[in-house]
Design an enzyme around this catalytic site. Structure first.
Site, PDB file in Angstrom:
ATOM      1  N   PRO A  11       0.793  -1.670   0.283  1.00 23.43           N
ATOM      2  CA  PRO A  11      -0.111  -0.207  -0.121  1.00 23.43           C
ATOM      3  C   PRO A  11       1.103   1.361  -0.550  1.00 23.43           C
ATOM      4  CG  PRO A  11      -0.685  -1.639   1.407  1.00 23.43           C
ATOM      5  CD  PRO A  11       0.546  -2.083   0.812  1.00 23.43           C
ATOM      6  N   ASN A  12       0.204   2.051  -0.907  1.00 21.29           N
ATOM      7  CA  ASN A  12       0.895   3.816  -1.623  1.00 21.29           C
ATOM      8  C   ASN A  12       2.418   3.588  -1.929  1.00 21.29           C
ATOM      9  OD1 ASN A  12      -1.038   4.711   0.763  1.00 21.29           O
ATOM     10  ND2 ASN A  12      -0.255   3.912   2.075  1.00 21.29           N
ATOM     11  N   ARG A  19       5.216  11.126  -2.490  1.00 21.43           N
ATOM     12  CA  ARG A  19       4.908  10.702  -0.883  1.00 21.43           C
ATOM     13  C   ARG A  19       5.995  10.977   0.034  1.00 21.43           C
ATOM     14  NH1 ARG A  19       4.474   4.957   1.108  1.00 21.43           N
ATOM     15  NH2 ARG A  19       4.244   5.180   3.110  1.00 21.43           N
ATOM     16  N   TYR A  24      11.473   9.184   1.439  1.00 23.45           N
ATOM     17  CA  TYR A  24      11.539   8.168   0.514  1.00 23.45           C
ATOM     18  C   TYR A  24      12.014   8.414  -0.835  1.00 23.45           C
ATOM     19  CZ  TYR A  24       7.753   5.911   3.951  1.00 23.45           C
ATOM     20  OH  TYR A  24       7.584   4.825   5.146  1.00 23.45           O
ATOM     21  N   ASN A  75       8.158  -5.295  -0.295  1.00 22.42           N
ATOM     22  CA  ASN A  75       7.873  -3.917   0.060  1.00 22.42           C
ATOM     23  C   ASN A  75       7.089  -4.622   0.432  1.00 22.42           C
ATOM     24  OD1 ASN A  75       7.747  -2.315   1.667  1.00 22.42           O
ATOM     25  ND2 ASN A  75       9.313  -0.627   0.277  1.00 22.42           N
ATOM     26  N   ALA A  78       2.916  -1.012   4.878  1.00 27.69           N
ATOM     27  CA  ALA A  78       2.165  -1.387   6.152  1.00 27.69           C
ATOM     28  C   ALA A  78       1.889  -2.239   6.843  1.00 27.69           C
ATOM     29  CB  ALA A  78       1.238  -0.353   6.403  1.00 27.69           C
ATOM     30  N   HIS A 101      13.449  -2.786   2.610  1.00 23.02           N
ATOM     31  CA  HIS A 101      12.137  -1.569   3.089  1.00 23.02           C
ATOM     32  C   HIS A 101      13.203  -0.197   2.488  1.00 23.02           C
ATOM     33  CE1 HIS A 101       9.377  -3.746   4.923  1.00 23.02           C
ATOM     34  NE2 HIS A 101      10.031  -4.001   5.675  1.00 23.02           N
ATOM     35  N   ARG A 108      12.835   4.497  12.560  1.00 24.11           N
ATOM     36  CA  ARG A 108      11.451   5.274  13.118  1.00 24.11           C
ATOM     37  C   ARG A 108      10.670   4.776  13.775  1.00 24.11           C
ATOM     38  NH1 ARG A 108       8.720   4.995   7.073  1.00 24.11           N
ATOM     39  NH2 ARG A 108       7.831   6.208   7.680  1.00 24.11           N
TER      40      ARG A 108
HETATM   41  C1  DQA Z   1       8.358   0.405   4.404  1.00 18.72           C
HETATM   42  C2  DQA Z   1       8.118   1.067   5.932  1.00 18.72           C
HETATM   43  C3  DQA Z   1       6.705   0.749   6.176  1.00 18.72           C
HETATM   44  O1  DQA Z   1       6.541   1.263   7.733  1.00 18.72           O
HETATM   45  C4  DQA Z   1       5.995   1.172   5.659  1.00 18.72           C
HETATM   46  O2  DQA Z   1       4.638   1.503   6.409  1.00 18.72           O
HETATM   47  C5  DQA Z   1       5.584   1.889   4.481  1.00 18.72           C
HETATM   48  C6  DQA Z   1       7.495   1.686   3.340  1.00 18.72           C
HETATM   49  C7  DQA Z   1       9.320   1.357   3.632  1.00 18.72           C
HETATM   50  O3  DQA Z   1       9.783   1.005   2.828  1.00 18.72           O
HETATM   51  O4  DQA Z   1      10.163   1.874   3.689  1.00 18.72           O
HETATM   52  O5  DQA Z   1       4.874   2.474   3.475  1.00 18.72           O
HETATM   53  O6  DQA Z   1       7.744  -0.481   3.953  1.00 18.72           O
END
Ligand code: DQA
Length: 145
Positions: A11-12, A19, A24, A75, A78, A101, A108
């Site tokens: 997700p995302n 984002r 990132y 990856n 979340a 990741h 974090r």
């Molecule tokens: C992530 C780290 C996760 O905690 C986060 O929810 C992400 C991206 C990363 O690539 O650093 O969406 O997987």
């Protein structure tokens, strides 16, 4: 036939590059795909990079990988921290699995420190930025040699 590596993104990550760039970075999933295809081409590996915001879709792709892929780079975003379903699906896959990741999750929030997926992953990358995917591809080449 060339071996295929699935690179699955949760997700995302479709918003990668837009984002939270301070966390990132500015590169996109298309940039990640291009870098991984390049590593794969040099080693005879084909790359299929997919992204979904839906947990069930990630599970379905892992099931597809059972017949279609020699290895998985994932990856889970979340879902890393929440999904027993993704872990169970990965446990049904017999090839190498590398967890990636982009950010250094251990630096974090505490809720990002636990990963269900790490219980299955053969290697874990965190904090290498998007370069972590290409590094994971290089390691995948070794694991499959
Ligand atoms: C992530 C780290 C996760 O905690 C986060 O929810 C992400 C991206 C990363 O690539 O650093 O969406 O997987």
């Amino acid at each position: 036939m060339r071996k295929t590596i699935y690179i699955l993104n949760g997700p995302n990550l479709n918003l990668l590059g837009k984002r939270e760039p301070e966390i990132y970075g500015h590169e996109t999933l298309d940039d990640v795909r291009a870098a991984c295809v390049k590593v794969g081409a040099a080693s005879g590996l084909q790359v299929e990079l997919m992204q979904s915001n839906w947990e069930g879709q990630i599970v379905d792709w892992i099931h597809d990988a059972r017949d279609q892929a020699a290895g998985i780079i994932i990856n889970p975003a979340a879902l890393t921290h929440t999904s027993v379903a993704v872990l169970d699906a990965l446990n049904s896959f017999s090839g190498p699995v590398i967890e990636v990741h982009i950010s250094q999750v251990h630096k974090r929030e505490a809720f990002r420190h636990h990963s269900y997926v790490s219980q299955r992953a053969d290697a874990v990358m965190a904090g290498f930025g998007v370069h972590g995917y290409a590094l994971a591809m290089q390691h995948m080449v070794k694991l499959l040699a």
